[in-house]
Design a protein around this motif. Structure first.
Motif, PDB file in Angstrom:
ATOM      1  N   ARG A 142      -8.412  -2.274  -1.984  1.00 14.40           N
ATOM      2  CA  ARG A 142      -7.134  -1.582  -2.200  1.00 14.40           C
ATOM      3  C   ARG A 142      -6.327  -2.285  -3.285  1.00 14.40           C
ATOM      4  O   ARG A 142      -5.665  -1.641  -4.102  1.00 14.40           O
ATOM      5  CB  ARG A 142      -6.336  -1.496  -0.900  1.00 14.40           C
ATOM      6  N   ARG A 151      -5.253  -0.487  -6.952  1.00 11.78           N
ATOM      7  CA  ARG A 151      -3.868  -0.496  -7.464  1.00 11.78           C
ATOM      8  C   ARG A 151      -3.823  -1.074  -8.875  1.00 11.78           C
ATOM      9  O   ARG A 151      -3.088  -0.587  -9.742  1.00 11.78           O
ATOM     10  CB  ARG A 151      -2.965  -1.310  -6.538  1.00 11.78           C
ATOM     11  N   ASP A 188       0.839  -1.201   0.000  1.00  9.71           N
ATOM     12  CA  ASP A 188       0.000   0.000   0.000  1.00  9.71           C
ATOM     13  C   ASP A 188       0.874   1.251   0.000  1.00  9.71           C
ATOM     14  O   ASP A 188       1.818   1.356   0.785  1.00  9.71           O
ATOM     15  CB  ASP A 188      -0.900   0.025   1.238  1.00  9.71           C
ATOM     16  N   VAL A 208      -9.751   6.007  -0.048  1.00  4.94           N
ATOM     17  CA  VAL A 208      -9.059   4.722  -0.115  1.00  4.94           C
ATOM     18  C   VAL A 208      -8.734   4.204   1.288  1.00  4.94           C
ATOM     19  O   VAL A 208      -8.703   2.992   1.518  1.00  4.94           O
ATOM     20  CB  VAL A 208      -7.770   4.851  -0.958  1.00  4.94           C
ATOM     21  N   LYS A 227      -8.927  -4.677   2.180  1.00  7.37           N
ATOM     22  CA  LYS A 227      -7.682  -5.095   1.539  1.00  7.37           C
ATOM     23  C   LYS A 227      -7.911  -5.443   0.067  1.00  7.37           C
ATOM     24  O   LYS A 227      -7.127  -5.059  -0.803  1.00  7.37           O
ATOM     25  CB  LYS A 227      -7.093  -6.306   2.276  1.00  7.37           C
ATOM     26  N   TYR A 244     -11.044   1.573   2.432  1.00  6.74           N
ATOM     27  CA  TYR A 244     -11.227   0.384   1.597  1.00  6.74           C
ATOM     28  C   TYR A 244     -10.768  -0.876   2.337  1.00  6.74           C
ATOM     29  O   TYR A 244      -9.853  -0.838   3.158  1.00  6.74           O
ATOM     30  CB  TYR A 244     -10.405   0.500   0.313  1.00  6.74           C
ATOM     31  N   PHE A 295      -0.715   4.888  -0.659  1.00  5.65           N
ATOM     32  CA  PHE A 295      -1.757   5.797  -1.112  1.00  5.65           C
ATOM     33  C   PHE A 295      -1.586   7.167  -0.458  1.00  5.65           C
ATOM     34  O   PHE A 295      -1.434   7.249   0.766  1.00  5.65           O
ATOM     35  CB  PHE A 295      -3.144   5.253  -0.763  1.00  5.65           C
TER      36      PHE A 295
END
Length: 319
Positions: free
Chosen positions: A144, A148, A89, A136, A141, A139, A91
């Motif tokens: 997410r 991506r 991650d 996000v 998992k 969100y 973001f």
């Protein structure tokens, strides 16, 4: 000057990467064609290092890499051609899913109108239209993971590099993602996928690359890879029959058979042989001689999972 082959493939030429005294990958030679390529190996094997070099995030210690004829030393050209979805991650805080994609496209140089249209197209392809206006940070998992993936494909790249893209997806989302990978590959893209969901790699990949300890130990069609490893790791064949004890005594007479194990409840025999073709011919002779009733004969390990288990169990994985 690039050749036609180089311009249509992802090339690694004698590539090594060291982190100080720690080996990342060593002497990698690969030529990856269009289609879906599954990159398989245990944690720490070098998969992410290979992918990060492929997209120019890190440079090799030695050797040469080219992606469709473009080297990592040409970052602007490379990022127009490549979409990368990391497994981690990263973001910007406070952005919605839509803003995450749209801002990325603006950085790529697309106009506001183009970025908006392309962002929604990518979001729709990964099934996140409804939550796209939510932040996000809220969100799940799996969501997410999908946003991506949307970012990686939003600018319509020719090469998709996807590090563990199926991780965290529920079965329906996973099936939809696999369908998308197939659609992209059928359209002529390179889709390079790493995963520990091994049976799905087997199902979706046109070819596999097995890596362990920083070395490429095998590559190609899963059946071809299995053949390469056959001498070191005998083939397993499952024979379902009515008299497995008698069959075991007969097959043990063959010098190419290294093991014959009766299954639980006596429903058949698991045979390990260094020559599968010879075993099948011998099996026919034994059946004719003894009258053993054979219900089924099938390979027990012609999939990525079995090859992977051989890989990580063989002297550090280097063949």
């Amino acid at each position: 000057m690039t050749t036609d082959t180089t311009a249509s493939r992802v090339h690694f030429e004698n590539v090594s990467k060291f982190y100080g005294d720690v080996l990342g990958v060593n002497r990698v030679n690969l030529s990856i064609p269009p289609g879906i390529t599954g990159l398989v190996g245990p944690n720490g094997s070098g998969k992410t290092t290979l992918m990060n070099m492929m997209v120019g995030l890190i440079q090799p210690s030695r050797g040469r890499i080219s992606v469709l004829g473009i080297t990592p030393g040409q970052p602007e050209e490379l990022f127009r051609k490549v979409g990368y979805a990391s497994q981690y991650d990263a973001f910007p805080p406070g952005l919605t899913g839509y803003q995450f994609i749209e801002s990325y496209l603006r950085v790529h140089g697309f106009s506001a109108r183009e970025a908006e249209a392309m962002a929604w197209k990518a979001i729709e392809r990964v099934g996140l239209v409804e939550p796209a206006k939510r932040k996000v940070a809220g969100y799940s998992k799996g969501m997410r993971q999908r946003i991506r993936l949307a970012q990686a494909l939003a600018h319509e790249p020719a090469v998709m590099v996807l590090d563990e893209p199926l991780n965290g997806l529920d079965p329906m989302a996973r099936a939809e993602a696999i369908d998308l990978f197939r659609e992209l590959a059928d359209g002529g893209l390179h889709v390079i996928v790493s995963s520990h969901i091994l049976h799905e790699v087997d199902l979706i990949s046109d070819q596999v690359v097995l890596i362990n300890g920083g070395y490429i130990v095998a590559e190609g069609d899963i059946g071809d890879v299995r053949d390469e490893m056959e001498e070191e790791h005998p083939v397993q064949v499952l024979v379902r029959c009515d008299r497995p004890s008698l069959l075991a005594s007969k097959v043990f007479e063959q010098d190419h058979v290294v093991e014959a194990r009766i299954l639980d409840k006596g429903q058949g025999l698991l045979v390990r042989t260094r020559d599968a073709d010879k075993f099948h011919l011998v099996l026919n002779d034994i059946v004719m001689e003894t009258g053993i009733a054979v219900e089924a004969v099938a390979p027990a390990d012609a999939d990525v999972n079995a090859v992977y288990q051989y890989l990580i169990g063989s002297n550090g994985g280097k063949l």
